[in-house]
Design a protein around this motif. Structure first.
Motif: not given
Length: 204
Positions: A106-114, A176-182, A184-195, A202-203
């Motif tokens: 995970x630490x060798x991921x250059x950036x979050x593109x997807x 970054x840790x902050x963006x990974x948390x962001x 994660x929070x977005x996935x959790x919000x979408x999952x909570x609203x639509x599942x 998957x959140x």
């Protein structure tokens, strides 16, 4: 992200898929699990690192293994996000038997593109989804796509995962840790609203 295979694998279809997933100017890992080939008749993991200009070679090598006489593979995967460029030297535009510790961390991921939204029908573990369950996942994926489009999100790539459905949104965030948390929070919000009781987003 899994590359599904038919009885005979079409290298052009694999190339089209890789071109959708792998960003230009970046390096991506291709990984084949439990491969058995005439050269190596024991199960092993194959891995390679390919830049966008050499995705055709990746598709050709995947198809050769999937279609080769006496060859077998449990699954073919590609990283959803680009890896750091130095990893390219591990297996430069080619597949080889992966050495211990030589797969992307995970630490060798250059950036979050997807951003991946994974719609999975509810069913007992270890059981493939039925056609009606697969259809329910598709219906929810379409509903979520339309809802997010109304909020201003761009159109995603829509793919069947075999058992469920995927929506892939192109983003650009530093790993970054902050963006990974962001994310994660977005996935959790979408999952909570639509599942719902039939399909879970998957959140994780």
């Amino acid at each position: 992200m899994t590359i599904s295979s038919a009885l005979k694998t079409d290298s052009q279809e694999i190339l089209r898929f890789l071109d959708l997933i792998c960003p230009e100017g970046c390096v991506s890992e291709v990984r084949i699990l439990d491969a058995v080939t005439p050269e190596h008749n024991r199960q092993h993991t194959l891995a390679g690192y390919f830049d966008h200009d050499h995705l055709r070679e990746a598709a050709s090598q995947i198809a050769r293994i999937q279609n080769g006489h006496g060859s077998f593979a449990r699954g073919v995967y590609v990283t959803l996000n680009p890896v750091i460029p130095p990893l390219h030297a591990r297996a430069y535009n080619r597949l080889k038997i992966a050495e211990k510790g030589a797969l992307t961390k995970d630490s060798e991921t250059e950036s979050i593109r997807t951003l991946l939204l994974d719609f999975d029908p509810c069913r007992p573990a270890g059981i493939s989804s039925s056609d009606p369950e697969h259809q329910l996942a598709h219906q929810l994926a379409v509903s979520v796509k339309q809802a997010l489009e109304e909020l201003g999100l761009p159109l995603p790539v829509v793919l069947s995962s075999g058992n469920g459905w995927h929506l892939l949104y192109r983003v650009f965030l530093q790993n970054t840790v902050e963006n990974c948390k962001l994310v994660q929070q977005l996935l959790h919000t979408i999952s909570s609203h639509f599942s719902n009781d039939d399909v879970v987003i998957d959140s994780q």
